[in-house]
Scaffold this motif. Structure first.
Motif, PDB file in Angstrom:
ATOM      1  N   ASP A   1     -11.099  -2.612   3.019  1.00  0.00           N
ATOM      2  CA  ASP A   1     -11.572  -4.513   2.769  1.00  0.00           C
ATOM      3  C   ASP A   1     -12.784  -4.232   3.030  1.00  0.00           C
ATOM      4  O   ASP A   1     -13.378  -3.336   4.297  1.00  0.00           O
ATOM      5  N   ARG A  36     -11.749  -1.568  -5.877  1.00  0.00           N
ATOM      6  CA  ARG A  36     -13.096  -1.620  -6.072  1.00  0.00           C
ATOM      7  C   ARG A  36     -14.117  -1.562  -5.885  1.00  0.00           C
ATOM      8  O   ARG A  36     -15.057  -1.607  -6.505  1.00  0.00           O
ATOM      9  N   ARG A  66     -14.863  -6.390   4.864  1.00  0.00           N
ATOM     10  CA  ARG A  66     -14.946  -6.323   6.374  1.00  0.00           C
ATOM     11  C   ARG A  66     -14.903  -5.008   7.038  1.00  0.00           C
ATOM     12  O   ARG A  66     -15.335  -5.365   8.307  1.00  0.00           O
ATOM     13  N   ASN A  67     -14.162  -4.154   6.892  1.00  0.00           N
ATOM     14  CA  ASN A  67     -13.906  -2.838   7.437  1.00  0.00           C
ATOM     15  C   ASN A  67     -15.872  -2.135   7.463  1.00  0.00           C
ATOM     16  O   ASN A  67     -15.344  -1.209   7.869  1.00  0.00           O
ATOM     17  N   GLU A  96      -5.133  -1.070   2.546  1.00  0.00           N
ATOM     18  CA  GLU A  96      -5.972  -1.922   2.274  1.00  0.00           C
ATOM     19  C   GLU A  96      -6.798  -2.264   3.563  1.00  0.00           C
ATOM     20  O   GLU A  96      -7.828  -3.160   3.247  1.00  0.00           O
ATOM     21  N   ARG A  97      -6.042  -2.292   4.564  1.00  0.00           N
ATOM     22  CA  ARG A  97      -6.946  -2.470   5.699  1.00  0.00           C
ATOM     23  C   ARG A  97      -8.239  -1.839   5.731  1.00  0.00           C
ATOM     24  O   ARG A  97      -9.433  -2.511   5.903  1.00  0.00           O
ATOM     25  N   TRP A  98      -7.955  -0.745   5.886  1.00  0.00           N
ATOM     26  CA  TRP A  98      -9.480   0.486   5.561  1.00  0.00           C
ATOM     27  C   TRP A  98     -10.834  -0.253   4.905  1.00  0.00           C
ATOM     28  O   TRP A  98     -11.671   0.401   4.874  1.00  0.00           O
ATOM     29  N   GLU A 141     -10.128   5.913  -2.383  1.00  0.00           N
ATOM     30  CA  GLU A 141      -9.434   4.216  -3.006  1.00  0.00           C
ATOM     31  C   GLU A 141      -8.791   5.235  -4.482  1.00  0.00           C
ATOM     32  O   GLU A 141      -7.268   4.499  -4.800  1.00  0.00           O
TER      33      GLU A 141
END
Length: 234
Positions: free
Chosen positions: A217, A35, A219-220, A213-215, A138
């Motif tokens: 995202d 991304r 939205r983070n 993946e949570r980090w 990433e």
């Protein structure tokens, strides 16, 4: 089996069986898309951008722990850094291109042992725009995902000069486990190097992948791109 430890017919402890194992393929030279960053097989076409990113004024400290000193010209950079990486038959090196930018970092999958499923992430070098960035995190995530999920390797190694504190902090932040120090491991540019070894295993990867993946995202991150939770907090 005694207390969870397997023994052979002589009563000696032996390692757990690895059923259905087969030699894994060597890393290829494809593109890894994320991304925030794209990993492209490194080539001489990245020379101008990478030279500007990692060899410009104020970047001398980036080369302290590398096997060659900071190149002073693009020709020296191509000969001493890029060409060996691009032409090495048993290593795969990537140039990392942040979204909307030019190549600003590089790293290599090296020391490949396909028969054992082991590979090392080495030679990580970030330009100023990638240091401590989402793109840098990433970039390593893409390499790990490629090695564990596409190639099926069992172990990824990270090694650094024992005095290279930024590399050690990066390894720990990314989820690698410290294994020990190899004293007087090598001589680099005429100086002794003790090497610290870190590793990550395929059994650890699912949890690390989910955390990454949570980090990563969107939205983070707030509207200014600042992280809401640190990777270590997730």
């Amino acid at each position: 089996m005694v207390h969870g430890m397997e023994r052979n017919q002589y009563g000696q402890q032996v390692g757990a069986p690895v059923p259905h194992w087969s030699t894994r393929p060597l890393p290829g030279r494809g593109t890894l898309a994320g991304r925030y960053v794209t990993a492209e097989p490194i080539s001489l076409r990245h020379a101008d951008a990478l030279f500007a990113a990692v060899c410009g004024p104020g970047n001398g400290a980036l080369w302290t722990y590398r096997p060659v000193p900071q190149p002073e010209s693009i020709a020296e950079f191509e000969k001493g850094v890029l060409r060996p990486l691009a032409e090495h038959a048993e290593c795969t090196s990537f140039a990392f291109v942040p979204a909307g930018d030019r190549a600003s970092g590089l790293a290599t999958l090296s020391s490949c042992a396909p028969e054992a499923g082991v590979v090392e992430i080495s030679g990580v070098l970030w330009g100023r725009s990638m240091r401590r960035s989402t793109a840098a995190t990433e970039a390593i995530h893409l390499m790990l995902r490629y090695v564990f999920q596409q190639l099926g390797y069992r172990r990824v190694e990270w090694k650094c000069d024992s005095r290279n504190e930024p590399s050690a902090r990066a390894a720990q932040r990314l989820g690698f486990t410290y294994e020990g120090r190899f004293r007087q491991h090598m001589i680099v540019r005429g100086r002794n190097r003790d090497t610290d070894w870190y590793s990550m295993l395929d059994t650890e990867w699912p949890a690390i992948r989910a955390r990454n993946e949570r980090w990563l995202d969107p939205r983070n991150f707030d509207q200014n791109g600042h992280q809401l939770q640190r990777l270590e907090e997730i």
